[in-house]
Design an enzyme around this catalytic site. Structure first.
Site: not given
Length: 249
Positions: A149, A163
């Site tokens: 990501s 995350y």
């Protein structure tokens, strides 16, 4: 089917492929000729995805397992290799814990919050690679693609620090694994995703992306297909941003 970028006869495993981006990846690989093992934490979701692909005349099998559990991954890989003969392509896509993202500022989070992301995005990737890479080395061929990501590249006040850290760890891991396996016929790369259409994101994408839309499962599938191809045999240890131009540095 054109031979260019063909994956005819190959076998792929895609984790977290019961829906969304993972299912888009699986469908793209299947359309290029692979038999795809569809992993999901929920067996019914993996089986539903298999039905969706096989109804289109594509080749797919269900491979449910919890990728954070090493023994479960080991058994899954053994079963796939016993059923399909080998694994040529591994796509580590599973990235959101089964109980959801749980947005939370770091200072308000707990160790348990951090572990959910590290267990999935780092240990999930490492578990599978540890079980799959020996077979690839033995056969002298393999493609490993991690889905990461853009949050690892850009700080955001969204409450996703753990995350993002786990995704950054995955990037570091793939680069070192690429260095260890490049002379053995294996490439290891990552796709770094920007604003995707798996949440209410179109308005944000229109404001922040040079190409004014959110990314789709088909966009991700195309990026994976390139890394999985024989045409990408000289590409390894790389991270390809797939973000519509929202980040360019």
């Amino acid at each position: 089917m054109s031979e260019l970028f063909s994956l005819e006869g190959q076998v792929a495993l895609v984790t977290g492929a019961g829906r969304g981006m993972g299912l888009g990846i699986a469908e793209t690989l299947a359309r290029l000729g692979t038999t795809v093992a569809i992993n999901d934490f929920y067996p019914e979701r993996a089986e539903a995805a298999v039905r969706q692909l096989t109804e289109q005349g594509l080749k797919a099998v269900a491979a449910p397992a919890d990728v954070t559990n090493y023994e479960a991954v080991q058994e899954m890989v053994r079963n796939i290799e016993a059923q399909l003969g080998r694994l040529d392509i591994f796509v580590s896509n599973a990235g959101v814990p089964v109980d959801g993202m749980g947005y939370c500022k770091f200072i308000e989070s707990s160790r348990e919050d951090w572990e959910r992301f590290v267990n999935l995005n780092m240990f999930g990737l490492m578990n599978a690679c540890h079980c799959i890479v020996p077979g690839m080395i033995e056969r002298g061929y393999g493609r490993i693609i991690a889905i990461t990501s853009e949050s690892w590249r850009a700080g955001l006040p969204m409450g996703i620090a753990a995350y993002a850290a786990s995704k950054a760890g995955a990037v570091g891991f793939i680069r070192h694994l690429a260095a260890e396996t490049g002379r053995k016929g294996i490439t290891v790369n990552a796709l770094s995703l920007g604003t995707m259409n798996n949440w209410d994101s179109e308005e944000l994408a229109k404001k922040t992306c040079f190409v004014p839309r959110a990314g789709s499962p088909q966009d991700v599938g195309a990026g994976v297909a390139y890394f999985a191809s024989r045409e990408a045999s000289w590409v390894t240890g790389q991270v390809l941003p797939l973000n519509g131009g929202s980040l360019t540095a």
